[in-house]
Design an enzyme around this catalytic site. Structure first.
Site, PDB file in Angstrom:
ATOM      1  N   HIS A   1     -23.507  -8.820  38.603  1.00 34.84           N
ATOM      2  CA  HIS A   1     -23.472  -7.784  37.561  1.00 34.84           C
ATOM      3  C   HIS A   1     -22.775  -6.514  38.058  1.00 34.84           C
ATOM      4  O   HIS A   1     -22.352  -5.699  37.243  1.00 34.84           O
ATOM      5  CB  HIS A   1     -24.885  -7.412  37.133  1.00 34.84           C
ATOM      6  CG  HIS A   1     -25.437  -8.204  35.978  1.00 34.84           C
ATOM      7  ND1 HIS A   1     -24.702  -8.481  34.839  1.00 34.84           N
ATOM      8  CD2 HIS A   1     -26.652  -8.758  35.777  1.00 34.84           C
ATOM      9  CE1 HIS A   1     -25.466  -9.170  33.986  1.00 34.84           C
ATOM     10  NE2 HIS A   1     -26.645  -9.367  34.529  1.00 34.84           N
TER      11      HIS A   1
ATOM     12  N   MET B   1     -33.448  -7.119  37.918  1.00 35.31           N
ATOM     13  CA  MET B   1     -32.622  -6.139  37.201  1.00 35.31           C
ATOM     14  C   MET B   1     -31.541  -5.566  38.110  1.00 35.31           C
ATOM     15  O   MET B   1     -31.800  -5.201  39.257  1.00 35.31           O
ATOM     16  CB  MET B   1     -33.550  -5.032  36.671  1.00 35.31           C
ATOM     17  CG  MET B   1     -32.830  -3.908  35.980  1.00 35.31           C
ATOM     18  SD  MET B   1     -31.987  -4.470  34.475  1.00 35.31           S
ATOM     19  CE  MET B   1     -30.642  -3.290  34.411  1.00 35.31           C
ATOM     20  N   GLU B   2     -30.334  -5.469  37.556  1.00 36.65           N
ATOM     21  CA  GLU B   2     -29.125  -5.164  38.333  1.00 36.65           C
ATOM     22  C   GLU B   2     -28.822  -3.681  38.514  1.00 36.65           C
ATOM     23  O   GLU B   2     -27.647  -3.328  38.717  1.00 36.65           O
ATOM     24  CB  GLU B   2     -27.944  -5.830  37.628  1.00 36.65           C
ATOM     25  CG  GLU B   2     -27.507  -5.196  36.282  1.00 36.65           C
ATOM     26  CD  GLU B   2     -28.095  -5.867  35.052  1.00 36.65           C
ATOM     27  OE1 GLU B   2     -29.182  -6.480  35.162  1.00 36.65           O
ATOM     28  OE2 GLU B   2     -27.492  -5.765  33.961  1.00 36.65           O
TER      29      GLU B   2
ATOM     30  N   GLU C   1     -24.171 -10.666  30.031  1.00 39.27           N
ATOM     31  CA  GLU C   1     -25.119 -11.706  30.444  1.00 39.27           C
ATOM     32  C   GLU C   1     -24.504 -13.112  30.404  1.00 39.27           C
ATOM     33  O   GLU C   1     -24.688 -13.903  31.322  1.00 39.27           O
ATOM     34  CB  GLU C   1     -26.398 -11.643  29.604  1.00 39.27           C
ATOM     35  CG  GLU C   1     -27.227 -10.365  29.816  1.00 39.27           C
ATOM     36  CD  GLU C   1     -27.653 -10.135  31.264  1.00 39.27           C
ATOM     37  OE1 GLU C   1     -27.540 -11.060  32.096  1.00 39.27           O
ATOM     38  OE2 GLU C   1     -28.105  -8.999  31.569  1.00 39.27           O
TER      39      GLU C   1
ATOM     40  N   GLU D   1     -27.732 -10.998  39.801  1.00 37.32           N
ATOM     41  CA  GLU D   1     -27.850  -9.529  39.760  1.00 37.32           C
ATOM     42  C   GLU D   1     -26.735  -8.887  40.581  1.00 37.32           C
ATOM     43  O   GLU D   1     -26.190  -7.863  40.191  1.00 37.32           O
ATOM     44  CB  GLU D   1     -29.224  -9.070  40.261  1.00 37.32           C
ATOM     45  CG  GLU D   1     -30.427  -9.718  39.555  1.00 37.32           C
ATOM     46  CD  GLU D   1     -30.392  -9.689  38.034  1.00 37.32           C
ATOM     47  OE1 GLU D   1     -29.661  -8.845  37.462  1.00 37.32           O
ATOM     48  OE2 GLU D   1     -31.081 -10.513  37.406  1.00 37.32           O
TER      49      GLU D   1
HETATM   50  N1  BES Z   1     -30.268  -7.507  32.967  1.00 39.32           N
HETATM   51  C1  BES Z   1     -31.187  -8.571  33.131  1.00 39.32           C
HETATM   52  C2  BES Z   1     -32.608  -8.119  33.225  1.00 39.32           C
HETATM   53  C3  BES Z   1     -33.213  -7.612  31.943  1.00 39.32           C
HETATM   54  C4  BES Z   1     -33.451  -8.446  30.915  1.00 39.32           C
HETATM   55  C5  BES Z   1     -33.565  -6.314  31.785  1.00 39.32           C
HETATM   56  C6  BES Z   1     -34.034  -7.977  29.748  1.00 39.32           C
HETATM   57  C7  BES Z   1     -34.122  -5.851  30.625  1.00 39.32           C
HETATM   58  C8  BES Z   1     -34.373  -6.679  29.593  1.00 39.32           C
HETATM   59  C9  BES Z   1     -30.888  -9.386  34.381  1.00 39.32           C
HETATM   60  O1  BES Z   1     -29.575  -9.343  34.799  1.00 39.32           O
HETATM   61  C10 BES Z   1     -31.167 -10.822  34.045  1.00 39.32           C
HETATM   62  O2  BES Z   1     -30.485 -11.360  33.245  1.00 39.32           O
HETATM   63  N2  BES Z   1     -32.192 -11.395  34.657  1.00 39.32           N
HETATM   64  C11 BES Z   1     -32.658 -12.721  34.374  1.00 39.32           C
HETATM   65  C12 BES Z   1     -32.361 -13.686  35.485  1.00 39.32           C
HETATM   66  C13 BES Z   1     -30.978 -14.219  35.493  1.00 39.32           C
HETATM   67  C14 BES Z   1     -30.757 -15.125  36.677  1.00 39.32           C
HETATM   68  C15 BES Z   1     -30.597 -14.940  34.228  1.00 39.32           C
HETATM   69  C16 BES Z   1     -34.152 -12.623  34.198  1.00 39.32           C
HETATM   70  O3  BES Z   1     -34.700 -11.564  34.480  1.00 39.32           O
HETATM   71  O4  BES Z   1     -34.746 -13.575  33.751  1.00 39.32           O
HETATM   72 ZN    ZN Z   2     -28.227 -10.546  33.779  1.00 36.18          ZN
END
Ligand code: BES
Ligand code: ZN
Length: 850
Positions: free
Chosen positions: A294, A256-257, A313, A291
């Site tokens: 972001h 999480m960013e 995203e 992250e």
């Molecule tokens: N912002 C998301 C994390 C997130 C996702 C928080 C859903 C709350 C609910 C983060 O930037 C993200 O996208 N993480 C991905 C990995 C990324 C490399 C695609 C993950 O957690 O799978």
């Molecule tokens: Zn993300």
């Protein structure tokens, strides 16, 4: 069902917030069961808003007291928050609430993981910490004071005062509440620093439990590379004095960013050669980059509302894909991304959970962090770049950051910067965001007297709630080859905008062989009538690496479908062409490893279903096994030579070259073992000094049914390494024979280390079960029943992870009556359970509704 759910939120109902926030001050008095959160929030009326309704989100909070401009008030506590009569002028609202982090098993809000405090606020978790307008279009600077005797106290922004039992943090950059973070615990730091392009010094720290300090070096290098890359590629510089990353064991997602304080699932950041595989290293590098990126695409420029999720995203995934391509290999990265898109996003787009990249409604936003929003969202950015060119793309992005820095914006704002920067009308292109479903592009060819004509026709099948599909703008990259294998027309991008359109190539000496959708230039399914000779020709001669790989894939798919549907034997022509390609020493070993991967069982099931037949999971499994045997049989010498000559010697390095060689030798090992037994794998297991080699050998042995001793040894060796044990749990289920998979999974749930409340451990077993396609779909229904039982057990504790994992059932309509009846039974059993979470009931409802 979704349509009538009273809890549904609609994009069309968006209204600006009644009040904006100028500043937030928070004090946390941490205690495991009774943490006090004191807030002081400066509000001012929003001139853009129509109403003065003062509503703050809040969930599971015990309100101790509240004040408006210092005077005690008694807000009306309502469903999901509080209401208060507020002045039509600036004021300060203060509150004290109590929360219980220790009993927070949902891992959203403030919770405890291995004795430390940590937070997860995206998307709507901040409301579980205190009363607040928990929506991304309310942005404010935050000042945080943490009171606790934990040795390390962290929050967003720059550090302020600290002393015995407290620390203060200030984040000058206005941010939405979903980017808030707090960490407190007994942690140690792996430290480094980075000098930004304008010469500012940033302190970098990766915080972990003491036992994990030796697994930080790679993540730190990845962070520095990401920071440099974003400066060089996008001109984006980091904007605080510190950048902290924390590893936590219990986390629903990957990472999480949060501004200046990224929180990572320990599996997404900790790595050492002994405990992490090449694939883990690559994934860690990509997630750290994602992250970090972001910080600009998501944090400085954020989303107006959660319907715009792909704005951050999709763009950030595209950026991390570019980064990985630059660090490793563009060709291989494109193949990996296309494989993922097809396996997961096409699957979603062709089933009951299909939705537009920008959805129009949702019940639970956590259910919309999907492969469609992420991966198809990234594909849309890639298509935009292809259509406007590299320069146009950079101009548009510069304008995006300049115009929208500090704002919460929409997809319309995003498209507008492209229109203004490039002068292109993107009205039709915008359909990619609104229209769900995977377009099919049909190809017809014509050749007469030096003129070659390609006629492309597009159609998108209906998806839930969208039956009438409009033509899309589809960039189709095409090159033409001469019959002798030379390229006569280098890659050019055809823009398919009509339902049907012809493109002519003049002045050709001979009828060319087309190479269509080069580089996988659009997320579509290409329908092309092609002979196996043409495919073998392209596998040998295509200059486009993606289509070269694709030709091999097409051959394999066609051969497998003929085996399954017509009972044909394995196609010797394909195997010989494959043999020539994998022996070609001018090709990157990583690329050759991808050539050896056959289309997955789920992808084949989808293809069979689309052709109007009913897929039989057992027959699909057996056909793949038979083809693998035949490849091993016919290419035994080639594979043995590859195995011997591409071994990596010297100390382990996770860099792409060595990783590619290991990918190739391990692909060869797995095939060779089918005809030559487990000796090679046993030797490799014994000699392995890194996890890539060790786990690959173990997987081969377990698949052969000869892995019992090694499984035991592995368990003894790694019992105290959680991340490695996740692999041990997953491998046994993933490599199990179909009829045994559910039983093995069941048995593992009784293992003393099966800590089912930990999402990584739960996913290790049940993600592997869902991924063992023939095992999960075993006709007994044992896999369905086991998964449903455990989802029902997890749901009250952790709805997010439960809901996500219900997707294992999403392909149920493809199958025969018996399996359909079994799955429907499980879905109904889940759906009818009293007190089911909103998350899970939305998912299951959508799967039953279609
Ligand atoms: N912002 C998301 C994390 C997130 C996702 C928080 C859903 C709350 C609910 C983060 O930037 C993200 O996208 N993480 C991905 C990995 C990324 C490399 C695609 C993950 O957690 O799978
Ligand atoms: Zn993300």
């Amino acid at each position: 069902m979704t349509q009538h759910d009273p809890r549904t939120v609609y994009l069309k109902d968006y209204t600006p917030p009644a009040y904006l926030v100028d500043e937030v001050r928070l004090t946390f008095r941490l205690a495991p069961h009774a943490t006090r959160v004191l807030s002081e929030i400066r509000f001012r009326p929003n001139p853009e808003a129509a109403s003065r309704d003062f509503f703050l989100h809040g969930e599971g909070l015990k309100l101790i007291s509240a004040q408006l401009d210092g005077a005690k008030v008694e807000p009306e506590l309502v469903e999901g928050g509080l209401r208060l009569d507020a002045p039509d002028a600036p004021f300060t609202f203060a509150a004290e609430v109590e929360i219980d982090p220790e009993n927070n098993t949902a891992l959203e809000g403030l919770y405890r993981s291995s004795g430390m405090y940590c937070t997860q606020c995206e998307a709507e978790g901040f409301r579980k910490i205190t009363y607040y307008p928990d929506r991304p279009d309310v942005m404010a600077p935050f000042h945080v004071r943490i009171e606790s005797d934990a040795p390390v106290l962290l929050s967003n922004g720059n550090p302020g005062e600290r002393g015995e039992g407290f620390a203060e943090w200030s984040d000058p950059w206005p941010k939405p509440a979903y980017l808030f973070a707090l960490v407190a615990g007994d942690l140690v730091a792996h430290s480094d620093s980075f000098t930004t392009m304008s010469g500012r010094e940033v302190a970098l720290k990766l915080w972990v439990r003491e036992a994990d300090i030796g697994k930080c070096a790679f993540g730190m290098e990845a962070l520095k590379k990401s920071m440099r890359w974003d400066e060089e590629t996008y001109g984006r510089e980091y904007d605080l004095d510190v950048f902290n990353i924390v590893a936590v064991d219990d986390f629903n997602m990957g990472a999480m960013e949060n501004k200046g304080l990224n929180i990572f699932n320990s599996s997404a950041v900790l790595a050492s050669p002994e405990t992490a595989t090449d694939a883990d290293f690559e994934r860690i590098e990509a997630i750290i980059a994602h992250e970090y990126f972001h910080n600009w695409t998501g944090n400085r420029v954020t989303c107006r509302d959660w319907f715009q999720l792909c704005l951050k995203e999709g763009l950030t995934v595209f950026r991390d894909q570019q980064f990985t391509g630059d660090m490793r290999s563009h060709a291989v990265k494109r193949i990996d991304d296309a494989m993922l898109l097809r396996a997961a996003q096409f699957r979603e787009d062709n089933g009951p959970l299909a939705h537009p990249v920008r959805p129009e409604s949702f019940v639970e936003i956590n259910n919309f962090y999907t492969v469609t929003v992420y991966e198809k969202g990234a594909e849309i950015v890639g298509m935009l770049k292809r259509l406007v060119g590299d320069e146009g793309y950079r101009k548009a992005l510069d304008l995006y950051f300049e115009r929208h820095d500090g704002q919460a914006v929409t997809i319309e704002d995003w498209l507008k910067v492209f229109e203004e920067a490039t002068g292109r009308d993107l009205g039709q292109f915008a359909r990619w965001y609104h229209q769900a479903g995977t377009p099919r592009v049909h190809v017809a060819e014509d050749w007469s007297e030096g003129r070659y004509t390609l006629t492309l026709r597009q159609e998108t099948p209906p998806t839930p709630g969208q039956s009438d599909k409009q033509p899309m703008v589809i960039p189709v990259a095409v090159g033409l080859l001469n019959p002798n294998g030379d390229e006569v027309v280098p890659t050019r991008v055809l823009e398919l905008t009509e339902k049907e359109q012809s493109f002519a190539f003049e002045g050709l000496a001979a009828r060319p062989v087309p190479s269509i959708l080069r580089g996988f230039s659009a997320p579509v399914i290409l329908r092309q009538v092609q002979t196996d000779e043409t495919r073998a020709f392209l596998l040998a001669h295509d200059t486009d690496p993606f289509n070269k790989w694709e030709a091999g894939r097409d051959l394999a798919r066609a051969g497998l479908l003929a085996m399954i549907e017509k009972g044909d034997g394995p196609d010797a022509g394909y195997i010989d062409a494959l043999g020539r390609a994998v022996a070609d020493e001018s090709l990157d070993p990583a690329f050759r490893a991808r050539l050896l991967a056959l289309p997955g069982e789920d992808e084949l099931a989808q293809a069979i279903f689309e052709a109007g037949q009913t897929p039989d999971p057992t027959a699909i499994f057996e056909a793949r096994e038979a083809l693998r045997h035949a490849i091993a049989d016919r290419l035994g010498d080639v594979l043995a030579r590859l195995y011997d000559t591409h071994q990596v010697t010297g100390p382990y390095s996770p860099e792409a070259g060595d990783a590619g060689r290991r990918a190739l030798t391990n692909a060869a090992l797995s095939l060779l073992s089918l005809t030559q037994g487990g000796d090679r794998a046993r030797a490799q297991y014994r000699e392995a000094d890194n996890m890539t080699q060790q786990i690959a050998a173990l997987g081969v042995l377990v698949k052969l049914g000869e892995g019992a001793a090694e499984l035991k040894a592995f368990e003894d060796q790694w019992r105290h390494e959680r991340l490695v044990m996740n692999k041990w749990f997953g491998l046994q289920v993933g490599a199990a024979k179909p009829e045994a998979a559910a039983g093995i999974a069941e048995e593992l749930t009784r293992h003393p280390d099966f800590d089912w409340k930990n999402p990584n451990r739960f996913r290790a077993v049940f993600g592997a079960l869902a991924g063992n396609t023939a095992g999960f779909h075993d006709a007994s229904g044992a896999g369905y029943r086991l998964l449903a039982d455990w989802l029902l057990k997890l749901d009250p504790l952790n709805p997010q992870t439960t809901a996500r994992m219900t997707q294992a059932f999403s392909t149920w309509k493809r199958y025969d009556e018996g399996r359909k009846r079994l799955i429907r039974g499980e879905l109904e059993r889940i759906f009818e359970t009293q007190g089911l979470s909103r998350d899970t009931s939305e998912m299951v409802g959508r799967m039953l509704a279609d």
